[in-house]
Design a protein around this motif. Structure first.
Motif, PDB file in Angstrom:
ATOM      1  N   UNK A 350     -55.243   2.899   1.237  1.00  0.00           N
ATOM      2  CA  UNK A 350     -53.960   3.593   1.126  1.00  0.00           C
ATOM      3  C   UNK A 350     -53.957   4.886   1.937  1.00  0.00           C
ATOM      4  N   UNK A 351     -52.746   5.383   2.181  1.00  0.00           N
ATOM      5  CA  UNK A 351     -52.549   6.614   2.962  1.00  0.00           C
ATOM      6  C   UNK A 351     -53.036   6.471   4.403  1.00  0.00           C
ATOM      7  N   UNK A 352     -52.961   5.249   4.924  1.00  0.00           N
ATOM      8  CA  UNK A 352     -53.322   4.995   6.320  1.00  0.00           C
ATOM      9  C   UNK A 352     -52.149   4.412   7.106  1.00  0.00           C
ATOM     10  N   UNK A 353     -50.960   4.400   6.501  1.00  0.00           N
ATOM     11  CA  UNK A 353     -49.779   3.897   7.197  1.00  0.00           C
ATOM     12  C   UNK A 353     -49.597   2.399   7.140  1.00  0.00           C
ATOM     13  N   UNK A 354     -50.423   1.702   6.364  1.00  0.00           N
ATOM     14  CA  UNK A 354     -50.350   0.241   6.318  1.00  0.00           C
ATOM     15  C   UNK A 354     -49.055  -0.223   5.662  1.00  0.00           C
ATOM     16  N   UNK A 355     -48.683   0.416   4.545  1.00  0.00           N
ATOM     17  CA  UNK A 355     -47.444   0.033   3.867  1.00  0.00           C
ATOM     18  C   UNK A 355     -46.235   0.178   4.774  1.00  0.00           C
ATOM     19  N   UNK A 356     -46.193   1.273   5.499  1.00  0.00           N
ATOM     20  CA  UNK A 356     -45.064   1.493   6.407  1.00  0.00           C
ATOM     21  C   UNK A 356     -45.045   0.442   7.521  1.00  0.00           C
ATOM     22  N   UNK A 357     -46.204   0.096   8.057  1.00  0.00           N
ATOM     23  CA  UNK A 357     -46.249  -0.932   9.102  1.00  0.00           C
ATOM     24  C   UNK A 357     -45.747  -2.273   8.579  1.00  0.00           C
ATOM     25  N   UNK A 358     -46.077  -2.602   7.336  1.00  0.00           N
ATOM     26  CA  UNK A 358     -45.592  -3.848   6.745  1.00  0.00           C
ATOM     27  C   UNK A 358     -44.073  -3.827   6.611  1.00  0.00           C
ATOM     28  N   UNK A 359     -43.534  -2.701   6.139  1.00  0.00           N
ATOM     29  CA  UNK A 359     -42.080  -2.587   5.994  1.00  0.00           C
ATOM     30  C   UNK A 359     -41.400  -2.685   7.356  1.00  0.00           C
TER      31      UNK A 359
END
Length: 421
Positions: A350-359
């Protein structure tokens, strides 16, 4: 008598073997080039060769490029007799490698031949008579023929020039040329000389841009710099992942190839971190991720039955072959609206931008498929959606096909309006 009690060590072995499956699947039939500059001590060398044999028997296409058998042979002053001594040492190392491989598994077929074309290297005029050369080409047809027969390729650092003259080559430069020409998946440098400098690296995983910038800014010892610059060059020439491993660590080769953590330095191109469609073989990992997040009450729990029925709706984020996040992109026929759900990232990533890249990946797909609205349901991760341009709306704004079974009052609803211009 064999025990039927499952010990902790046995369970750990089984767990690690299962975790290696995605890597075996990814590298099946792929070319991996290994560089062994000098022949290691018998105990260390046996471990490395056992690991190479294991990978070969598992269906990976292995090429091993090697130099002479004795590192001390380079300390002599350059002379014609010295170069003859090096050539004899390389030939001896080649024979010993084949002998060790066959002693480990008689079913492994090796192939060793002069597959490298060479021309004289540009050297000092006083050394012009010495047989130092550089790679001018690779004989790819016999190389691929041997690989397709599942033979373990052993390439000595010799090259053939005009009139059949034998040229002595730099084994590391030869490895880079072979990996690039053969479109290898990986290039792995095996040695112990750079171990002391690993602590200077800003990260043990770097893409080509970061590696190039770091090498330009740092003063690196000559030999380590030469190896790491070679990793960068090979990556920029199309080799997907390049590694420098401490061959003195037992199992380092298998850890780097078959586990998400790895050991040593890896330089990669952009494919190392990627988002792809989920597969049936991913269900266990997706279930684990969602189970972890549902316990934290950040996503809605999804059963294995549900995941099996909707696996085609999921995208996963991979670092190497480790799945570190997932998202669901749910659609309904003839509806102008789509839905994001089940967005989760493993706690350690977490806190590595992975969630945002998925979105952002789902937004791009929704735009490509010409949806008008993209909705997101979340129990806590509102900041990601706001950063990506979503606005919070009432549940009544959801499309009818979702609203009729919307029974999660703790969920918040966000909407992204897609510009169709």
């Amino acid at each position: 008598m064999k025990s039927f009690v499952s010990t902790e060590n046995n369970q750990s072995f089984a767990r690690h073997l299962r975790q290696a499956l995605p890597y075996f699947e990814e590298f099946q039939g792929q070319i991996l080039v290994f560089h062994l500059g000098v022949f290691p001590a018998p105990e260390e060398g046996s471990r490395i060769i056992e690991d190479l044999v294991l990978l070969n028997r598992a269906g990976l296409q292995i090429i091993l490029v090697h130099g002479p058998g004795e590192p001390s042979i380079f300390s002599n002053s350059p002379s014609e007799s010295h170069f003859n001594e090096i050539r004899r040492s390389i030939a001896s190392a080649n024979w010993e490698l084949q002998t060790r491989i066959h002693s480990i598994s008689q079913k492994v077929q090796t192939f060793s031949a002069h597959l490298i074309k060479a021309v004289p290297s540009e050297i000092h005029p006083e050394e012009r008579r010495l047989p130092k050369g550089r790679v001018s080409g690779i004989l790819l047809d016999p190389l691929h023929e041997a690989l397709n027969s599942n033979k373990l390729i052993i390439i000595p650092s010799f090259g053939i020039g005009e009139k059949g003259r034998l040229w002595l080559l730099d084994s590391w430069e030869t490895s880079i040329e072979v990996a690039s020409a053969a479109h290898a998946k990986k290039l792995v440098h095996l040695g112990t000389q750079n171990q002391a400098h690993f602590s200077r690296l800003p990260s043990n995983e770097m893409n080509t841009s970061a590696m190039r910038l770091w090498l330009e800014q740092e003063k690196i010892p000559e030999e380590a710099g030469r190896v790491w610059q070679g990793l960068l060059n090979a990556c920029e020439r199309g080799v997907e992942r390049c590694h420098d491993l401490d061959s003195g660590v037992d199992g380092s080769l298998l850890q780097e190839i078959l586990t998400p953590g790895g050991i040593g330095l890896m330089v990669t191109n952009s494919d190392y971190r990627r988002i792809r469609s989920a597969r049936m073989s991913d269900l266990q990992r997706i279930s684990e991720l969602l189970g972890e997040s549902s316990t934290e009450k950040t996503v809605v729990y999804r059963s294995r039955e549900y995941l099996g029925q909707h696996v085609d709706d999921f995208h996963v984020f991979c670092i190497d072959e480790e799945i570190t996040g997932c998202v669901e992109f749910h659609t309904s026929r003839d509806s102008p609206a789509a839905l994001i759900g089940s967005l989760t990232v493993s706690a350690s990533h977490r806190n590595q931008g992975i969630g945002r890249e998925l979105v952002e990946a789902v937004i791009q797909e929704a735009q490509k498929r010409e949806f008008r609205n993209l909705f997101a349901l979340t129990m806590s991760q509102s900041s990601i959606f706001v950063q990506c341009g979503f606005e919070e709306v009432e549940p009544e704004e959801l499309p009818d096909w979702k609203l009729k079974d919307f029974d999660y009052p703790e969920s918040r609803v966000f909407r992204f309006k897609i510009n169709r211009s």
